[in-house]
Design an enzyme around this catalytic site. Structure first.
Site, mmCIF file in Angstrom:
data_model
loop_
_atom_site.group_PDB
_atom_site.id
_atom_site.type_symbol
_atom_site.label_atom_id
_atom_site.label_comp_id
_atom_site.label_asym_id
_atom_site.label_seq_id
_atom_site.Cartn_x
_atom_site.Cartn_y
_atom_site.Cartn_z
ATOM 1 N N ARG A 1 15.828 -10.803 19.095
ATOM 2 C CA ARG A 1 16.743 -10.358 20.147
ATOM 3 C C ARG A 1 17.221 -11.466 21.082
ATOM 4 O O ARG A 1 18.355 -11.439 21.555
ATOM 5 C CB ARG A 1 16.094 -9.238 20.963
ATOM 6 C CG ARG A 1 15.971 -7.923 20.203
ATOM 7 C CD ARG A 1 15.255 -6.878 21.033
ATOM 8 N NE ARG A 1 14.978 -5.686 20.239
ATOM 9 C CZ ARG A 1 14.000 -4.838 20.505
ATOM 10 N NH1 ARG A 1 13.206 -5.042 21.544
ATOM 11 N NH2 ARG A 1 13.814 -3.780 19.742
ATOM 12 N N ASN B 1 14.659 8.664 21.694
ATOM 13 C CA ASN B 1 14.402 7.246 21.405
ATOM 14 C C ASN B 1 14.410 6.918 19.917
ATOM 15 O O ASN B 1 14.657 5.775 19.531
ATOM 16 C CB ASN B 1 13.067 6.809 22.010
ATOM 17 C CG ASN B 1 11.914 7.682 21.568
ATOM 18 O OD1 ASN B 1 11.842 8.864 21.934
ATOM 19 N ND2 ASN B 1 11.001 7.142 20.796
ATOM 20 N N ARG C 1 0.810 -1.228 0.000
ATOM 21 C CA ARG C 1 0.000 0.000 0.000
ATOM 22 C C ARG C 1 0.843 1.279 0.000
ATOM 23 O O ARG C 1 0.347 2.351 -0.347
ATOM 24 C CB ARG C 1 -0.975 0.011 1.180
ATOM 25 C CG ARG C 1 -0.341 0.140 2.537
ATOM 26 C CD ARG C 1 -1.409 0.233 3.635
ATOM 27 N NE ARG C 1 -0.822 0.364 4.939
ATOM 28 C CZ ARG C 1 -0.438 -0.640 5.713
ATOM 29 N NH1 ARG C 1 -0.589 -1.889 5.269
ATOM 30 N NH2 ARG C 1 0.091 -0.433 6.904
ATOM 31 N N LYS D 1 11.542 -7.236 28.395
ATOM 32 C CA LYS D 1 12.618 -6.967 27.435
ATOM 33 C C LYS D 1 13.798 -6.277 28.108
ATOM 34 O O LYS D 1 14.954 -6.621 27.860
ATOM 35 C CB LYS D 1 12.109 -6.078 26.299
ATOM 36 C CG LYS D 1 11.184 -6.742 25.300
ATOM 37 C CD LYS D 1 10.687 -5.677 24.327
ATOM 38 C CE LYS D 1 9.406 -6.081 23.659
ATOM 39 N NZ LYS D 1 8.836 -4.971 22.866
ATOM 40 N N SER E 1 6.309 8.503 20.620
ATOM 41 C CA SER E 1 6.947 8.155 19.344
ATOM 42 C C SER E 1 7.455 6.727 19.335
ATOM 43 O O SER E 1 7.631 6.129 18.269
ATOM 44 C CB SER E 1 8.092 9.115 19.028
ATOM 45 O OG SER E 1 9.048 9.125 20.064
ATOM 46 N N HIS F 1 12.790 9.451 25.618
ATOM 47 C CA HIS F 1 12.519 8.565 26.750
ATOM 48 C C HIS F 1 13.373 8.976 27.947
ATOM 49 O O HIS F 1 14.530 9.392 27.788
ATOM 50 C CB HIS F 1 12.886 7.112 26.407
ATOM 51 C CG HIS F 1 11.943 6.440 25.453
ATOM 52 N ND1 HIS F 1 10.836 7.049 24.923
ATOM 53 C CD2 HIS F 1 11.957 5.169 24.928
ATOM 54 C CE1 HIS F 1 10.214 6.194 24.116
ATOM 55 N NE2 HIS F 1 10.870 5.055 24.111
ATOM 56 N N CYS G 1 14.494 0.424 22.655
ATOM 57 C CA CYS G 1 14.846 1.834 22.832
ATOM 58 C C CYS G 1 14.974 2.241 24.298
ATOM 59 O O CYS G 1 15.567 3.281 24.600
ATOM 60 C CB CYS G 1 13.820 2.725 22.137
ATOM 61 S SG CYS G 1 12.119 2.386 22.604
ATOM 62 N N ARG H 1 4.118 4.906 29.667
ATOM 63 C CA ARG H 1 3.983 5.806 28.513
ATOM 64 C C ARG H 1 3.542 7.179 29.033
ATOM 65 O O ARG H 1 2.600 7.269 29.838
ATOM 66 C CB ARG H 1 2.948 5.262 27.529
ATOM 67 C CG ARG H 1 2.946 5.984 26.193
ATOM 68 C CD ARG H 1 4.164 5.646 25.366
ATOM 69 N NE ARG H 1 4.118 4.293 24.804
ATOM 70 C CZ ARG H 1 5.128 3.722 24.165
ATOM 71 N NH1 ARG H 1 6.279 4.372 24.030
ATOM 72 N NH2 ARG H 1 5.020 2.506 23.683
#
Length: 339
Positions: A101, A317, A40, A216, A162, A244, A132, A237
């Site tokens: 990872r 970040n 797309r 993580k 973001s 960050h 990040c 958040r």
């Protein structure tokens, strides 16, 4: 240095755009630039540097044979589908998603922290870029771990929207405007209102109540720095567009003073210490947007535990937390391995 044929998967997204920008700014030797995305987005145009415009191609139709390095920033499912095949075709994939990872055959690399791990890339031609929120923390921990051995980390993150992509940034903007004009607040990217609010939920919940983002940070820190380090995280958040921040409490095997930590961090590559005991003596996310460095402030001893320190870490970040780290890996590949 020779030129390299480069592909960017997810070239129309926030991280993909930042990769293109960072490659151009750092004058990475590109002989041919390929922008890839979903069907797309095929046909759209993206900028590479000040003068070059690249037409986006359909990832599903692209043949990676002859491509030297691919930056992948389009989501874990996309990377899972194309990266192994691209690697077998001889292209080195630098993957920003979480999918690879924890694979023991795939290196997880922060060039300032564990550049030696990159040597493993030949096993699958894939290199994983850490989360990040993990990257800035391990960059600040590494010089301290070298002199006093980190044993435990307690971290609370304050992560900008973001990190959740361009649509999440739009949602923060639209909700903020809606509050001021008394309009209806639409929630699509976040389950809770993000404007003028904080949300202690990033990524999926796991069975023990931990979110995957929190998991993580622990798992990646162990793989990058030291498997013996214990990490517990609360990831939040916040209504910030870019940047960050992390409040980090660290326990060490040996005594370390705030002055010793400050001195070690000032010498660490990619780290800038701004730590003065006044109202302007620390760094906030707004100030680091567009900056490459990891900024450390509020370094102080924790008298409630043996050998404890507190510090405040801030990073863009999209830059060091994503694009720059990947570009630095590419630079290391070009210098040491892809000659």
């Amino acid at each position: 240095m020779k030129g390299y044929k480069i592909a960017v998967v997810g070239a129309t997204g926030a991280v993909g755009q930042e990769v293109l920008k960072t490659l151009a700014e750092r004058a990475f030797p590109v002989s041919d630039m390929v922008a890839l995305a979903s069907a797309r987005s095929a046909g759209k145009e993206v900028s590479f540097g000040e003068d070059d415009i690249v037409t986006v191609q359909d990832l599903a139709k692209y043949d990676f044979k002859g491509t030297d390095i691919c930056f992948s920033a389009a989501g874990a499912k996309v990377s899972a589908a194309f990266a192994p095949g691209a690697g077998k075709a001889g292209c080195v994939v630098l993957d920003k998603t979480s999918y690879f990872r924890m694979d023991p055959d795939i290196p997880l690399v922060v060039p300032e922290v564990n550049p030696q791990a990159l040597a493993q890339y030949t096993k699958k031609n894939i290199v994983a870029v850490p989360n990040c929120s993990t990257i800035p923390m391990v960059m600040a921990l590494k010089p301290l771990h070298d002199i006093a051995k980190v044993t435990r980390v307690v971290v609370a993150t304050y992560q900008s929207v973001s990190g959740a992509g361009r649509d999440a940034m739009d949602e923060l903007f639209n909700q903020t405007r809606a509050v001021f004009v008394n309009d209806q607040l639409v929630r699509e990217q976040f389950k809770k209102q993000i404007a003028f609010n904080v949300i202690p939920h990033i990524d999926e919940f796991m069975e023990d109540g931990t979110t995957k983002e929190e998991w993580k940070m622990a798992a990646e820190t162990k793989k990058i720095l030291d498997p013996k380090i214990k990490v517990t995280a609360t990831c939040v958040r916040v209504p910030v567009f870019v940047g960050h921040a992390e409040a980090v409490n660290v326990e060490f095997e040996k005594p370390i003073s705030a002055a010793e930590a400050r001195a070690a961090l000032k010498k660490a590559p990619g780290v800038i210490v701004i730590d003065h005991h006044n109202e302007e003596g620390f760094v906030t996310p707004v100030e680091v947007a567009g900056e490459d460095a990891v900024y450390v402030s509020r370094i102080r001893e924790d008298s409630t535990v043996d050998n404890g320190l507190n510090m405040w870490i801030v990073v863009d970040n999209l830059r060091k937390g994503a694009a720059l780290n990947a570009v630095q890996i590419a630079e290391l590949l070009a210098k040491e391995y892809l000659k």
